[in-house]
Design a protein around this motif. Structure first.
Motif, PDB file in Angstrom:
ATOM      1  N   ASN A   1      36.167  39.418  49.217  1.00 18.61           N
ATOM      2  CA  ASN A   1      35.200  38.805  48.302  1.00 18.61           C
ATOM      3  C   ASN A   1      35.645  38.916  46.849  1.00 18.61           C
ATOM      4  O   ASN A   1      35.532  37.956  46.071  1.00 18.61           O
ATOM      5  CB  ASN A   1      33.825  39.449  48.476  1.00 18.61           C
ATOM      6  CG  ASN A   1      33.194  39.086  49.805  1.00 18.61           C
ATOM      7  OD1 ASN A   1      33.487  38.033  50.368  1.00 18.61           O
ATOM      8  ND2 ASN A   1      32.328  39.953  50.321  1.00 18.61           N
ATOM      9  N   LEU A   2      36.165  40.066  46.472  1.00 18.06           N
ATOM     10  CA  LEU A   2      36.635  40.275  45.103  1.00 18.06           C
ATOM     11  C   LEU A   2      37.803  39.349  44.786  1.00 18.06           C
ATOM     12  O   LEU A   2      37.848  38.723  43.708  1.00 18.06           O
ATOM     13  CB  LEU A   2      37.062  41.732  44.903  1.00 18.06           C
ATOM     14  CG  LEU A   2      37.659  42.082  43.533  1.00 18.06           C
ATOM     15  CD1 LEU A   2      36.639  41.839  42.427  1.00 18.06           C
ATOM     16  CD2 LEU A   2      38.143  43.533  43.506  1.00 18.06           C
TER      17      LEU A   2
ATOM     18  N   TRP B   1      38.546  32.110  42.025  1.00 19.28           N
ATOM     19  CA  TRP B   1      37.689  31.000  41.587  1.00 19.28           C
ATOM     20  C   TRP B   1      37.494  31.019  40.076  1.00 19.28           C
ATOM     21  O   TRP B   1      37.491  29.964  39.426  1.00 19.28           O
ATOM     22  CB  TRP B   1      36.337  31.059  42.298  1.00 19.28           C
ATOM     23  CG  TRP B   1      36.308  30.270  43.565  1.00 19.28           C
ATOM     24  CD1 TRP B   1      36.140  30.746  44.836  1.00 19.28           C
ATOM     25  CD2 TRP B   1      36.465  28.856  43.689  1.00 19.28           C
ATOM     26  NE1 TRP B   1      36.185  29.726  45.751  1.00 19.28           N
ATOM     27  CE2 TRP B   1      36.383  28.540  45.074  1.00 19.28           C
ATOM     28  CE3 TRP B   1      36.673  27.818  42.785  1.00 19.28           C
ATOM     29  CZ2 TRP B   1      36.506  27.246  45.556  1.00 19.28           C
ATOM     30  CZ3 TRP B   1      36.792  26.521  43.264  1.00 19.28           C
ATOM     31  CH2 TRP B   1      36.710  26.241  44.625  1.00 19.28           C
ATOM     32  N   ILE B   2      37.342  32.193  39.513  1.00 22.25           N
ATOM     33  CA  ILE B   2      37.175  32.312  38.055  1.00 22.25           C
ATOM     34  C   ILE B   2      38.409  31.764  37.342  1.00 22.25           C
ATOM     35  O   ILE B   2      38.309  30.974  36.393  1.00 22.25           O
ATOM     36  CB  ILE B   2      36.917  33.779  37.653  1.00 22.25           C
ATOM     37  CG1 ILE B   2      35.544  34.237  38.142  1.00 22.25           C
ATOM     38  CG2 ILE B   2      37.007  33.943  36.127  1.00 22.25           C
ATOM     39  CD1 ILE B   2      35.280  35.713  37.948  1.00 22.25           C
TER      40      ILE B   2
ATOM     41  N   ASN C   1      38.520  36.501  46.267  1.00 20.56           N
ATOM     42  CA  ASN C   1      38.056  35.123  46.282  1.00 20.56           C
ATOM     43  C   ASN C   1      37.334  34.767  44.978  1.00 20.56           C
ATOM     44  O   ASN C   1      37.583  33.703  44.381  1.00 20.56           O
ATOM     45  CB  ASN C   1      37.123  34.901  47.470  1.00 20.56           C
ATOM     46  CG  ASN C   1      36.777  33.433  47.658  1.00 20.56           C
ATOM     47  OD1 ASN C   1      37.641  32.562  47.627  1.00 20.56           O
ATOM     48  ND2 ASN C   1      35.500  33.148  47.833  1.00 20.56           N
ATOM     49  N   ILE C   2      36.454  35.644  44.525  1.00 19.46           N
ATOM     50  CA  ILE C   2      35.717  35.406  43.280  1.00 19.46           C
ATOM     51  C   ILE C   2      36.669  35.353  42.090  1.00 19.46           C
ATOM     52  O   ILE C   2      36.561  34.477  41.221  1.00 19.46           O
ATOM     53  CB  ILE C   2      34.645  36.498  43.066  1.00 19.46           C
ATOM     54  CG1 ILE C   2      33.555  36.371  44.129  1.00 19.46           C
ATOM     55  CG2 ILE C   2      34.034  36.392  41.672  1.00 19.46           C
ATOM     56  CD1 ILE C   2      32.579  37.529  44.148  1.00 19.46           C
ATOM     57  N   SER C   3      37.616  36.276  42.051  1.00 17.47           N
ATOM     58  CA  SER C   3      38.585  36.322  40.950  1.00 17.47           C
ATOM     59  C   SER C   3      39.418  35.048  40.903  1.00 17.47           C
ATOM     60  O   SER C   3      39.672  34.489  39.827  1.00 17.47           O
ATOM     61  CB  SER C   3      39.503  37.537  41.102  1.00 17.47           C
ATOM     62  OG  SER C   3      38.763  38.736  41.093  1.00 17.47           O
TER      63      SER C   3
END
Length: 276
Positions: free
Chosen positions: A58-59, A65-66, A61-63
């Motif tokens: 999750n970390l 996307w940012i 993936n979020i990073s």
């Protein structure tokens, strides 16, 4: 009134920050961009490690996307801050910037396509914008001029190598034959290319004494052949010595050409006015 008339517009100011590296803001922008590119590449690498991805998926993936969203915003800003957007869109860096932005979006359609974000490594070429002091620009300019001046000689040389590989491959096919792995002339030519370039995969090798003798000559010949293109380009670069001119990182807002002379007012390519 006079000061406000001479004051650059927000587009000109943004263009100076994004496309040039002669100002503090421009250098800071390029440094932040390079850090984001390196971080993105590391994220893709870490995601390929299954144990790490399972724990921090999750970390990661979020990073990712940012960073993708930031790159998307940067790409749009690069388009709107120049007078002829298609010049940038179809330029080398424009295509690279697009290819490095879309993999994450494509992952909704094509599974695993986000790994293509590793193409962002090509964006690291922008580091030369930060290091563009006169001696580096002069050196790179000499290399480009030398390569262009040498292209005819290098083409003739490569054409000769192709002919040589065809002849040597055919000879080895006749000497060794199918029983020793040289099952066809194309496969024998492949062996000649691999041997002449000193790569030597070892998947095909001569077994007869005469074939090994020919192979030895080809291997020795390969070392000499490697030096020829180097000599051609070096000779052309020597001719360029002493012709350095001081350039800056100023980018034309119309055609995006760089390497303008210091204190230049107009673009050498399109004649457009450069940002002050």
């Amino acid at each position: 009134m006079e000061n406000s008339a001479n004051k650059p517009s927000w587009k000109e100011r943004l263009h100076e920050i994004i496309y040039e590296a002669d100002t503090k803001e421009g250098k800071l922008f390029d440094v932040i961009l390079l850090i984001a590119i390196i971080a993105s590449i590391l994220l893709v690498m870490l995601e390929s490690v299954k144990s790490f991805d399972t724990k921090y998926h999750n970390l990661l993936n979020i990073s990712e996307w940012i960073i993708t969203i930031l790159f998307s915003i940067e790409y749009i800003l690069r388009i709107i801050t120049i007078k002829k957007p298609f010049k940038y869109i179809f330029s080398f860096f424009g295509i690279i910037d697009l290819l490095s932005t879309i993999p994450k979006y494509l992952s909704f359609i094509i599974i695993g396509s986000h790994n293509l974000a590793a193409l962002r490594a090509l964006r690291l070429l922008r580091i030369f914008r930060i290091l563009k002091i006169a001696r580096y620009i002069g050196a790179s300019n000499r290399l480009l001029v030398a390569l262009k001046a040498s292209k005819a000689k290098i083409f003739v040389f490569l054409f000769f190598i192709v002919i040589l590989c065809v002849i040597l491959g055919t000879i080895m096919y006749m000497i060794e034959g199918e029983e020793n792995g040289f099952t066809s002339i194309p496969r024998s030519i492949y062996w000649a290319v691999v041997t002449l370039t000193t790569v030597g995969y070892g998947d095909v090798s001569p077994h007869t004494p005469f074939g090994q003798f020919i192979a030895s000559i080809i291997m020795i010949l390969g070392y000499g052949i490697i030096a020829i293109p180097t000599g051609i380009v070096t000779s052309e670069m020597t001719k360029q010595q002493g012709s350095d001119i001081d350039f800056n990182t100023q980018s034309c807002p119309t055609c995006l050409k760089e390497k303008h002379k210091d204190k230049a007012v107009f673009c050498y390519n399109c004649g457009g006015t450069l940002n002050p």
